[in-house]
Design an enzyme around this catalytic site. Structure first.
Site, PDB file in Angstrom:
ATOM      1  N   HIS A  83       0.816  -1.212   0.000  1.00 24.66           N
ATOM      2  CA  HIS A  83       0.000   0.000   0.000  1.00 24.66           C
ATOM      3  C   HIS A  83       0.854   1.268   0.000  1.00 24.66           C
ATOM      4  O   HIS A  83       0.386   2.324  -0.406  1.00 24.66           O
ATOM      5  CB  HIS A  83      -1.023  -0.016   1.148  1.00 24.66           C
ATOM      6  CG  HIS A  83      -0.480   0.250   2.514  1.00 24.66           C
ATOM      7  ND1 HIS A  83      -0.228  -0.751   3.428  1.00 24.66           N
ATOM      8  CD2 HIS A  83      -0.186   1.403   3.146  1.00 24.66           C
ATOM      9  CE1 HIS A  83       0.197  -0.223   4.556  1.00 24.66           C
ATOM     10  NE2 HIS A  83       0.235   1.082   4.415  1.00 24.66           N
ATOM     11  N   ASP A 219       1.268  -7.773   2.304  1.00 25.16           N
ATOM     12  CA  ASP A 219       1.356  -6.328   2.047  1.00 25.16           C
ATOM     13  C   ASP A 219       2.815  -5.893   1.873  1.00 25.16           C
ATOM     14  O   ASP A 219       3.408  -5.291   2.775  1.00 25.16           O
ATOM     15  CB  ASP A 219       0.687  -5.569   3.201  1.00 25.16           C
ATOM     16  CG  ASP A 219       0.384  -4.123   2.855  1.00 25.16           C
ATOM     17  OD1 ASP A 219       0.888  -3.640   1.826  1.00 25.16           O
ATOM     18  OD2 ASP A 219      -0.348  -3.471   3.617  1.00 25.16           O
ATOM     19  N   SER A 642       3.943   2.075   8.534  1.00 31.60           N
ATOM     20  CA  SER A 642       3.686   1.166   7.420  1.00 31.60           C
ATOM     21  C   SER A 642       4.998   0.916   6.680  1.00 31.60           C
ATOM     22  O   SER A 642       5.667   1.848   6.251  1.00 31.60           O
ATOM     23  CB  SER A 642       2.665   1.768   6.455  1.00 31.60           C
ATOM     24  OG  SER A 642       1.392   1.807   7.035  1.00 31.60           O
TER      25      SER A 642
END
Length: 719
Positions: A83, A219, A642
């Site tokens: 992402h 991810d 992240s």
């Protein structure tokens, strides 16, 4: 300086091994190092951060200003979240070559894809400059004068701090303005896409599973840093070569077990751990519900179009994910704060705070803080709500309005700085708009516009009275039929002349007229009062933080996150989200197959992955005939973490942080070790996808794969 003596004390008192906190890596010796070793860490603080030798910090990269990444080879290979690389993957995707759907793998460096504008920043050193920044500030009478002096001092210190010509300096505030730290950085500007799994792996579960455990998302995406022939930062060039890092992370193949030590290293964005109860009440009861409602309306419109049209799905994939991310986070945050009784916990602390103020004879300095907080938050509430409505509707979620606001700012530049500044800004805007309009669909945006403007006019405490009398359907239709803001060609036409003619043309445009009406009203009625009250609250918060540090000398106080490099440590751990329910800390490929829905854009599974699962063809990455996918830990993370590496006790990469559990998203405001968990992709699943699914063994061959647990067992046997 008294504050720094207190800070040293906080970092040297050994207390029980406790998780929670985002710690400055240059200040880990003492309490933090002891805690980490009690949790199982085998490294020293100097192995994590050092300016004299290579250390873990030299492998941790601020990825494109918003995420974290880590270097995993001696050729500058970067690992981050899918992402985090999503915009880049999307920008390279077309209907003919849909890398979002099919994935992308460069088989050699010549196939790697450049990403104009993308940057990767490394930290060279961390330096306390508090005394210099606060010099001459204390004697000034007003908060405005103090902030002006602080900014003047920051500019002087930044400009005069020693650094190399290719390096930069930046100063950030800590402990609500009680401490200032200068970072020397190196920013690389040639970053190329190397690999990404299809979204059915990298985004598996999509928005349904977002912020939710158990999770089964691969991810990750892979990039590479390029440098000039001298290994220094440089703009993109075909002559650039892969960057040789000071340190890169070896990768452990030994996996994880519950209670294993985990260290997450990265750039957390923003936390507000030390807010008073009045602020938390405002967030829970007023601000979050409004923002949730606005984004819910926008998402429903976009989702309806995306499910019917693949081209729109590609256009809106990244935007939709961005909007949905914090929409769902705010829902979980509100519920978590209510469930954990955070407001009452804050109120209980404030009672104790008041007792200590009186006991220590500090009534003159700190006795009025809580009363002033209560009055200020009561007064600012409707202005804060109006600000959120404007930001969410005009600046973020309705693209025609956000484009128009940038043009409104262009007109303000002309009015304040003249034609040359206007011309420069216009040229930059045209480049920005050219890219933005590629993913703009006026039909979708028109429906979003109508829904969101209705909420704004009916629910914001401050909106232009003249608009409330308008027929909203007619207004919407008029804007999207007549305004040139609905296309890039239209905007180019509006901006084709000199400054005066451009301003004249803009003010005749239906869409721009609406934006200007909204912006002028907001600028006149909301911003001045909000800014004044917020300045007062910030000054109170600074004093409140100073008082807490002074009156609670044995407490653990880490500085709130502010997008600077931090360490958070914990252990692999399951949790009880509710009565009678326990979540294990690890998920497996079996769970992907249990969630599999053929053809569903959130839960589809690639045919090859299904075949690998059926054949149990996991290579060296599986464990006990299972393929681990994700795991959770007690690390205190937030947005910006992240892509952060999850590192084991010996400094090896074991996972990739990408999310938090929904029950614990309130950790930005209130960390509860019982239910706050961060979610990580198991590095073995990443390697399995690269190797067995993508057959990208060229990437596997770059990495250093190790067996730290097996090495430890051998050492014990020899003893």
């Amino acid at each position: 300086m008294k504050f720094l003596k207190l800070l040293i004390l906080l970092f040297t008192i050994p207390i029980f091994s406790q998780q929670g906190g985002m710690w400055i890596p240059s200040l880990l010796k003492g309490m933090n190092e002891t805690e980490m070793k009690n949790l199982g860490m085998k490294m020293k603080a100097e192995d994590i951060y050092s300016v004299n030798k290579s250390s873990l910090k030299d492998a941790i990269v601020h990825f494109d200003g918003g995420c974290t990444s880590e270097i995993i080879s001696n050729k500058g290979l970067l690992l981050t979240n899918h992402h985090c690389g999503y915009d880049a993957i999307q920008s390279h995707s077309t209907l003919e070559h849909d890398y979002l759907q099919d994935g992308f793998w460069a088989r050699d460096i010549y196939a790697e894809l450049p990403n104009p504008g993308m940057v990767a920043t490394l930290i060279v050193s961390i330096n306390d400059v508090t005394d210099k920044v606060l010099e001459g500030v204390g004697s000034l009478p007003t908060e405005t004068e103090k902030q002006k002096k602080i900014q003047e001092n920051i500019n002087i210190v930044q400009n005069n701090f020693p650094k190399e010509s290719w390096q930069d300096t930046r100063i950030r505030t800590f402990y609500e303005g009680n401490q200032y730290i200068l970072f020397v950085t190196e920013t690389f500007k040639d970053i190329r896409l190397v690999g990404a799994p299809p979204s059915s792996i990298g985004k598996f579960g999509s928005d349904t599973d977002n912020w939710v455990w158990p999770r089964h998302t691969g991810d990750f995406s892979i990039f590479r840093i390029y440098a000039n022939k001298d290994n220094k930062p440089a703009e993109y060039s075909q002559d650039n070569v892969p960057y040789t890092p000071k340190h890169f992370l070896p990768i452990s193949l030994d996996g994880i077990s519950e209670d294993d030590f985990t260290l997450v290293f990265g750039f957390p964005g923003r936390t507000q751990e030390y807010l008073p109860s009045f602020a938390v009440e405002q967030i829970v009861n007023t601000l979050n519900p409004a923002k949730i409602e606005i984004r819910d309306a926008a998402l429903k419109v976009q989702d309806g179009f995306m499910r019917k049209d693949k081209a729109i799905k590609i256009q809106y994939a990244s935007k939709y994910a961005s909007v949905a991310n914090y929409w769902k986070k705010w829902i979980g945050e509100k519920q978590g704060l209510e469930k954990s009784n955070a407001i009452q916990i804050k109120k209980d602390f404030e009672k104790e705070f008041s007792k200590r103020v009186e006991k220590e004879g500090k009534t003159k300095e700190y006795g009025a803080i809580l009363k002033d907080f209560e009055e200020s938050y009561t007064e600012i509430t409707e202005y804060a709500l109006a600000r959120d409505y404007f930001n969410e509707v005009v600046l973020r979620n309705t693209e025609l309005l956000s484009f128009g606001f940038k043009l409104y700012q262009l007109e303000q530049v002309y009015n304040s700085k003249g034609e040359q500044a206007f011309t420069d800004r216009k040229a930059n805007l045209l480049k920005e708009f050219e890219e933005a309009y590629k993913n703009f669909n006026p039909t979708v945006d028109e429906r979003v516009f109508e829904q969101l403007l209705s909420l704004y006019l009916n629910k914001s405490p401050y909106s232009p009275p003249s608009l409330t009398k308008e027929n909203l359907s007619k207004l919407t239709s008029d804007v999207y039929k007549k305004s040139k803001l609905t296309s890039y060609e239209g905007v180019k036409d509006l901006l084709k002349g000199d400054a005066k003619s451009t301003i004249k043309d803009l003010n005749k445009d239906t869409g721009y007229e609406l934006v200007k009406l909204l912006a002028n009203y907001y600028t006149d009625k909301v911003i001045p009062i909000y800014t004044e009250l917020n300045l007062k609250i910030n000054a109170l918060q600074r004093e409140y933080m100073k008082a807490q540090l002074e009156l609670f000398p044995d407490a653990r106080y880490f500085p709130d996150a502010n997008s600077t490099l931090r360490v958070t440590y914990g252990v692999v751990k399951g949790y009880h989200p509710s009565d009678g329910v326990y979540y294990e800390p690890v998920t497996h490929l079996d769970g992907i197959m249990e969630k599999y829905i053929p053809g569903d854009y959130e839960f589809d599974v690639p045919t090859k992955l299904i075949q690998l699962y059926k054949n149990k063809d996991y290579g060296i990455y599986g464990e006990d005939d299972k393929m681990p996918v994700c795991f959770i830990g007690t690390n205190h993370t937030t947005g910006g973490n992240s892509g952060s590496p999850a590192i084991d006790a010996n400094g090896n990469l074991i996972g990739l942080n990408f999310d938090r559990v929904w029950e614990g998203t309130m950790s930005d405001i209130h960390y509860d070790p019982e239910i706050c968990r961060n979610i990580m992709v198991d590095i073995r699943y990443v390697l399995f996808i690269i190797d067995k699914f993508a057959n990208a063994d060229n990437l596997i061959n770059e990495m250093k794969l190790v067996h730290p647990k097996k090495a430890t067992k051998k050492t014990k046997k020899r003893r």
